[in-house]
Motif scaffolding. Structure first.
Motif, PDB file in Angstrom:
ATOM      1  N   ALA A 169      18.594   7.664  -0.663  1.00  0.00           N
ATOM      2  CA  ALA A 169      17.750   7.855   0.520  1.00  0.00           C
ATOM      3  C   ALA A 169      16.471   8.601   0.142  1.00  0.00           C
ATOM      4  CB  ALA A 169      18.509   8.618   1.601  1.00  0.00           C
ATOM      5  N   ARG A 170      16.591   9.611  -0.717  1.00  0.00           N
ATOM      6  CA  ARG A 170      15.403  10.345  -1.171  1.00  0.00           C
ATOM      7  C   ARG A 170      14.452   9.420  -1.921  1.00  0.00           C
ATOM      8  NH1 ARG A 170      18.560  15.572  -3.383  1.00  0.00           N
ATOM      9  NH2 ARG A 170      18.602  16.758  -1.443  1.00  0.00           N
ATOM     10  N   ALA A 171      15.011   8.584  -2.810  1.00  0.00           N
ATOM     11  CA  ALA A 171      14.175   7.662  -3.579  1.00  0.00           C
ATOM     12  C   ALA A 171      13.484   6.665  -2.650  1.00  0.00           C
ATOM     13  CB  ALA A 171      15.021   6.925  -4.619  1.00  0.00           C
ATOM     14  N   THR A 172      14.211   6.163  -1.664  1.00  0.00           N
ATOM     15  CA  THR A 172      13.631   5.226  -0.706  1.00  0.00           C
ATOM     16  C   THR A 172      12.535   5.900   0.103  1.00  0.00           C
ATOM     17  OG1 THR A 172      15.734   4.040  -0.557  1.00  0.00           O
ATOM     18  CG2 THR A 172      14.160   3.697   1.235  1.00  0.00           C
ATOM     19  N   LEU A 173      12.797   7.127   0.542  1.00  0.00           N
ATOM     20  CA  LEU A 173      11.798   7.875   1.303  1.00  0.00           C
ATOM     21  C   LEU A 173      10.558   8.134   0.455  1.00  0.00           C
ATOM     22  CD1 LEU A 173      10.995   9.360   3.868  1.00  0.00           C
ATOM     23  CD2 LEU A 173      12.167  11.379   2.971  1.00  0.00           C
ATOM     24  N   PHE A 174      10.757   8.501  -0.802  1.00  0.00           N
ATOM     25  CA  PHE A 174       9.622   8.740  -1.703  1.00  0.00           C
ATOM     26  C   PHE A 174       8.812   7.459  -1.881  1.00  0.00           C
ATOM     27  CE2 PHE A 174       7.776   8.732  -5.972  1.00  0.00           C
ATOM     28  CZ  PHE A 174       6.953   9.848  -5.873  1.00  0.00           C
ATOM     29  N   HIS A 175       9.519   6.346  -2.075  1.00  0.00           N
ATOM     30  CA  HIS A 175       8.841   5.062  -2.239  1.00  0.00           C
ATOM     31  C   HIS A 175       8.068   4.694  -0.972  1.00  0.00           C
ATOM     32  CE1 HIS A 175       8.019   1.056  -3.696  1.00  0.00           C
ATOM     33  NE2 HIS A 175       8.546   0.553  -2.608  1.00  0.00           N
ATOM     34  N   ALA A 176       8.709   4.887   0.174  1.00  0.00           N
ATOM     35  CA  ALA A 176       8.053   4.562   1.445  1.00  0.00           C
ATOM     36  C   ALA A 176       6.841   5.462   1.672  1.00  0.00           C
ATOM     37  CB  ALA A 176       9.048   4.706   2.599  1.00  0.00           C
ATOM     38  N   THR A 177       6.980   6.731   1.345  1.00  0.00           N
ATOM     39  CA  THR A 177       5.864   7.668   1.499  1.00  0.00           C
ATOM     40  C   THR A 177       4.720   7.278   0.572  1.00  0.00           C
ATOM     41  OG1 THR A 177       7.417   9.422   2.073  1.00  0.00           O
ATOM     42  CG2 THR A 177       5.215  10.100   1.405  1.00  0.00           C
ATOM     43  N   SER A 178       5.058   6.914  -0.658  1.00  0.00           N
ATOM     44  CA  SER A 178       4.029   6.492  -1.610  1.00  0.00           C
ATOM     45  C   SER A 178       3.344   5.225  -1.124  1.00  0.00           C
ATOM     46  CB  SER A 178       4.654   6.237  -2.983  1.00  0.00           C
ATOM     47  OG  SER A 178       5.188   7.424  -3.510  1.00  0.00           O
ATOM     48  N   ALA A 179       4.135   4.289  -0.611  1.00  0.00           N
ATOM     49  CA  ALA A 179       3.568   3.040  -0.103  1.00  0.00           C
ATOM     50  C   ALA A 179       2.670   3.317   1.102  1.00  0.00           C
ATOM     51  CB  ALA A 179       4.686   2.065   0.274  1.00  0.00           C
ATOM     52  N   ALA A 180       3.090   4.234   1.961  1.00  0.00           N
ATOM     53  CA  ALA A 180       2.284   4.569   3.134  1.00  0.00           C
ATOM     54  C   ALA A 180       0.969   5.217   2.700  1.00  0.00           C
ATOM     55  CB  ALA A 180       3.055   5.509   4.060  1.00  0.00           C
ATOM     56  N   ALA A 181       1.038   6.110   1.729  1.00  0.00           N
ATOM     57  CA  ALA A 181      -0.180   6.764   1.240  1.00  0.00           C
ATOM     58  C   ALA A 181      -1.107   5.738   0.599  1.00  0.00           C
ATOM     59  CB  ALA A 181       0.180   7.857   0.235  1.00  0.00           C
ATOM     60  N   GLU A 182      -0.513   4.837  -0.158  1.00  0.00           N
ATOM     61  CA  GLU A 182      -1.321   3.776  -0.789  1.00  0.00           C
ATOM     62  C   GLU A 182      -1.946   2.885   0.280  1.00  0.00           C
ATOM     63  OE1 GLU A 182      -0.554  -0.006  -3.699  1.00  0.00           O
ATOM     64  OE2 GLU A 182       0.600   1.811  -4.067  1.00  0.00           O
ATOM     65  N   SER A 183      -1.186   2.588   1.321  1.00  0.00           N
ATOM     66  CA  SER A 183      -1.712   1.769   2.422  1.00  0.00           C
ATOM     67  C   SER A 183      -2.864   2.480   3.114  1.00  0.00           C
ATOM     68  CB  SER A 183      -0.611   1.476   3.441  1.00  0.00           C
ATOM     69  OG  SER A 183       0.385   0.673   2.871  1.00  0.00           O
ATOM     70  N   GLU A 184      -2.714   3.774   3.342  1.00  0.00           N
ATOM     71  CA  GLU A 184      -3.784   4.531   3.981  1.00  0.00           C
ATOM     72  C   GLU A 184      -5.044   4.512   3.127  1.00  0.00           C
ATOM     73  OE1 GLU A 184      -2.389   8.447   4.901  1.00  0.00           O
ATOM     74  OE2 GLU A 184      -0.821   7.701   6.243  1.00  0.00           O
ATOM     75  N   THR A 185      -4.887   4.631   1.824  1.00  0.00           N
ATOM     76  CA  THR A 185      -6.028   4.581   0.910  1.00  0.00           C
ATOM     77  C   THR A 185      -6.683   3.210   0.969  1.00  0.00           C
ATOM     78  OG1 THR A 185      -4.948   6.174  -0.536  1.00  0.00           O
ATOM     79  CG2 THR A 185      -6.723   4.884  -1.501  1.00  0.00           C
ATOM     80  N   THR A 186      -5.855   2.176   0.981  1.00  0.00           N
ATOM     81  CA  THR A 186      -6.385   0.806   1.040  1.00  0.00           C
ATOM     82  C   THR A 186      -7.126   0.581   2.346  1.00  0.00           C
ATOM     83  OG1 THR A 186      -4.555   0.029  -0.339  1.00  0.00           O
ATOM     84  CG2 THR A 186      -5.737  -1.631   0.930  1.00  0.00           C
ATOM     85  N   VAL A 187      -6.553   1.047   3.449  1.00  0.00           N
ATOM     86  CA  VAL A 187      -7.198   0.886   4.755  1.00  0.00           C
ATOM     87  C   VAL A 187      -8.543   1.606   4.769  1.00  0.00           C
ATOM     88  CG1 VAL A 187      -7.027   1.543   7.197  1.00  0.00           C
ATOM     89  CG2 VAL A 187      -5.084   0.449   6.063  1.00  0.00           C
ATOM     90  N   ALA A 188      -8.580   2.821   4.234  1.00  0.00           N
ATOM     91  CA  ALA A 188      -9.836   3.572   4.201  1.00  0.00           C
ATOM     92  C   ALA A 188     -10.870   2.842   3.353  1.00  0.00           C
ATOM     93  CB  ALA A 188      -9.596   4.982   3.649  1.00  0.00           C
ATOM     94  N   SER A 189     -10.436   2.314   2.225  1.00  0.00           N
ATOM     95  CA  SER A 189     -11.348   1.567   1.356  1.00  0.00           C
ATOM     96  C   SER A 189     -11.862   0.321   2.065  1.00  0.00           C
ATOM     97  CB  SER A 189     -10.620   1.187   0.063  1.00  0.00           C
ATOM     98  OG  SER A 189     -11.439   0.385  -0.741  1.00  0.00           O
TER      99      SER A 189
END
Length: 117
Positions: free
Chosen positions: A57-77
């Protein structure tokens, strides 16, 4: 002597009975100890499964958080690119309007020159 022998036999019988009782108690203690070991094994297995699920669950949460952060960066770009393209589009529209107005003036001048000639 006979009385002593009988007394000794009674003591032996009492001691034998105590030994038998102790053996029975030992069997019960061994059985209970075995049950305790079984319960501890089940508890340990359950703990290990829960720990594994928690790590997943921690690994999944970390992956999801990383994906969300990456998505936010992509959206801003993408927002920045869209804004730049919008500004460039406005600039091109303005230039096209100016060129069109210039062509219209040139056309009017040519038409006036042709009619005057």
């Amino acid at each position: 002597m006979k009385a002593r022998a009988q007394m000794a036999e009674k003591k032996v019988a009492v001691l034998q009975e105590k030994v038998n009782d102790c053996r029975g108690e030992i069997r019960l203690v061994k059985k209970r100890l075995s049950e305790v070991y079984d319960v501890e094994k089940v508890r340990s297995d359950r703990f290990n499964r829960t720990e594994t699920e928690l790590q997943e669950a921690r690994a999944t949460l970390f992956h999801a958080t990383s994906a969300a952060a990456e998505s936010e960066t992509t959206v801003a770009s993408l927002r920045n690119v869209i804004e730049e393209l919008r500004q460039e589009n406005e600039s091109l529209n303005t230039k096209m309007s100016e060129d069109r107005d210039g062509f219209a003036k040139d056309r009017s001048k040519h038409n006036e020159a042709l009619t005057a000639a």
